[in-house]
Scaffold this active site. Sequence first.
Site, PDB file in Angstrom:
ATOM      1  N   TYR A 123      30.343   0.707   4.628  1.00 38.50           N
ATOM      2  CA  TYR A 123      30.071   2.142   4.709  1.00 38.50           C
ATOM      3  C   TYR A 123      31.310   2.981   4.994  1.00 38.50           C
ATOM      4  O   TYR A 123      31.195   4.164   5.266  1.00 38.50           O
ATOM      5  CB  TYR A 123      29.000   2.414   5.786  1.00 38.50           C
ATOM      6  CG  TYR A 123      27.620   1.974   5.368  1.00 38.50           C
ATOM      7  CD1 TYR A 123      27.323   0.626   5.219  1.00 38.50           C
ATOM      8  CD2 TYR A 123      26.610   2.904   5.128  1.00 38.50           C
ATOM      9  CE1 TYR A 123      26.066   0.201   4.839  1.00 38.50           C
ATOM     10  CE2 TYR A 123      25.349   2.479   4.746  1.00 38.50           C
ATOM     11  CZ  TYR A 123      25.079   1.140   4.605  1.00 38.50           C
ATOM     12  OH  TYR A 123      23.831   0.726   4.225  1.00 38.50           O
ATOM     13  N   LYS A 172      27.852 -13.390   7.821  1.00 37.71           N
ATOM     14  CA  LYS A 172      27.982 -14.165   6.579  1.00 37.71           C
ATOM     15  C   LYS A 172      29.385 -14.770   6.561  1.00 37.71           C
ATOM     16  O   LYS A 172      30.103 -14.711   5.547  1.00 37.71           O
ATOM     17  CB  LYS A 172      27.728 -13.241   5.373  1.00 37.71           C
ATOM     18  CG  LYS A 172      27.550 -13.949   4.061  1.00 37.71           C
ATOM     19  CD  LYS A 172      26.222 -14.670   3.935  1.00 37.71           C
ATOM     20  CE  LYS A 172      26.164 -15.486   2.671  1.00 37.71           C
ATOM     21  NZ  LYS A 172      24.943 -16.289   2.542  1.00 37.71           N
ATOM     22  N   ASP A 205      21.194 -14.515   5.705  1.00 32.81           N
ATOM     23  CA  ASP A 205      20.045 -14.838   4.828  1.00 32.81           C
ATOM     24  C   ASP A 205      19.019 -15.669   5.590  1.00 32.81           C
ATOM     25  O   ASP A 205      17.807 -15.414   5.506  1.00 32.81           O
ATOM     26  CB  ASP A 205      20.490 -15.518   3.528  1.00 32.81           C
ATOM     27  CG  ASP A 205      21.657 -16.471   3.699  1.00 32.81           C
ATOM     28  OD1 ASP A 205      22.399 -16.337   4.687  1.00 32.81           O
ATOM     29  OD2 ASP A 205      21.834 -17.358   2.856  1.00 32.81           O
ATOM     30  N   ASP A 229      21.479  -2.356   8.424  1.00 28.73           N
ATOM     31  CA  ASP A 229      20.651  -1.402   7.685  1.00 28.73           C
ATOM     32  C   ASP A 229      19.411  -2.127   7.138  1.00 28.73           C
ATOM     33  O   ASP A 229      18.281  -1.670   7.280  1.00 28.73           O
ATOM     34  CB  ASP A 229      21.498  -0.841   6.527  1.00 28.73           C
ATOM     35  CG  ASP A 229      20.895   0.392   5.914  1.00 28.73           C
ATOM     36  OD1 ASP A 229      19.919   0.911   6.475  1.00 28.73           O
ATOM     37  OD2 ASP A 229      21.395   0.833   4.861  1.00 28.73           O
ATOM     38  N   ASP A 233      15.130  -2.414   8.626  1.00 34.84           N
ATOM     39  CA  ASP A 233      13.935  -2.090   7.843  1.00 34.84           C
ATOM     40  C   ASP A 233      12.950  -3.264   7.869  1.00 34.84           C
ATOM     41  O   ASP A 233      11.734  -3.069   7.820  1.00 34.84           O
ATOM     42  CB  ASP A 233      14.295  -1.722   6.397  1.00 34.84           C
ATOM     43  CG  ASP A 233      14.545  -0.221   6.255  1.00 34.84           C
ATOM     44  OD1 ASP A 233      14.969   0.399   7.246  1.00 34.84           O
ATOM     45  OD2 ASP A 233      14.306   0.334   5.163  1.00 34.84           O
TER      46      ASP A 233
END
Length: 336
Positions: A123, A172, A205, A229, A233
């Site tokens: 971002y 990751k 993941d 982000d 959700d």
Amino acid sequence: MHNVTLIKGDGIGPSIMEAAVAVIDASGAKINWHLAEAGLTAFEQTGTPLPEATLASIAETRVAFKGPLTTMVGEGFRSINVELRKTYDLYANVRPAKSWNGVKTRFENVDIVIVRENTEGLYVGLEHYLSPKKDIAESLAVITRAGSERIVEYAFKYARDNQRKKVTVCHKANILKFSQGLFLNTAREVAAKYPDIEFDEKIIDAACMHMVMKPEQFDVVVTTNMFGDILSDITAGLVGGLGLIPGANIGADAALFEAVHGSAPDIAGKNIANPVAVMMAGVMMLNHLGEHEAAIRMQNAIEKVVNEGIYVTPDLNPASTTGTKEMGLAIIAAME
Ligand code: NAD
């Protein structure tokens, strides 16, 4: 008396913010609201989506309560939310997701707080085309040791201050060995300073899968910007959707409180938007201001009304005809 910049925002913003302000004012907290504009409404009125007067107000009050802003589509317009986070260096995005007794979902007893790094990663806005035909694009994910250190420190301090037991870092680093590796290694160093808090690591993941299979294994989660982000959700979905999740954006000398959801143009002007997410953001703001008694009073009243499931907006009870404003009035009545 606390000074707070109030941005009602776009779409459903004004209706949910007015309901939330009425509840905050009834909670016993003394707030001096400084009205300011941002987003599409501000653009239409002043020609800019983020007027100088709004920036000056937040610079003075250091606390903002913000409704959702419609992101203007097209090159040249940056997200105002990203702009505000950058301007005030609001590096920690805190999104608590807790099950409600009165909201039916697939899981019970979910109680997860996502601490998302808010200023770095993908971002940072470093994007460009690598070919004149614009058929190759590159986005840079920037991770710094200082940025990683302060967000992981924030997560551990949050865990300690809020009687939480565990912090899970999601990463990751197995593939992105430099950027994510730096984040993970820094997290390990910080974790060593907090022996009283359990530390866990999960590859992003696998973390997503575990979260939708066994969400109870998560407590506080700390992660980089894009992963945060997406994960937040997922946690929103676990407890009943976007209409219920608040978010705090915390910096060293300013803080901004908002709902996680957007301006919902599809339901704007219908008085059916759920005001709970912004109201819970209001509870977080009252705690930030040290108004703990008012915060508890407000939170208990919101929980009572949501869990009874009668005076709630139709997204929580399809048989209900209660509007946004009326749900706010029911919450005020529950405080009295
Ligand atoms: P959205 O969150 O506005 O809406 C997604 C869906 O959830 C819609 O069907 C909407 O009706 C529903 N919904 C959202 N909030 C609700 C509420 N309080 N009560 C009941 N239903 C609710 O997401 P979107 O449609 O992708 O985005 C709309 C605009 O909002 C876009 O311009 C986007 O950029 C912006 N946005 C702003 C913020 C912010 O200001 N923090 C966050 C996300 C999106």
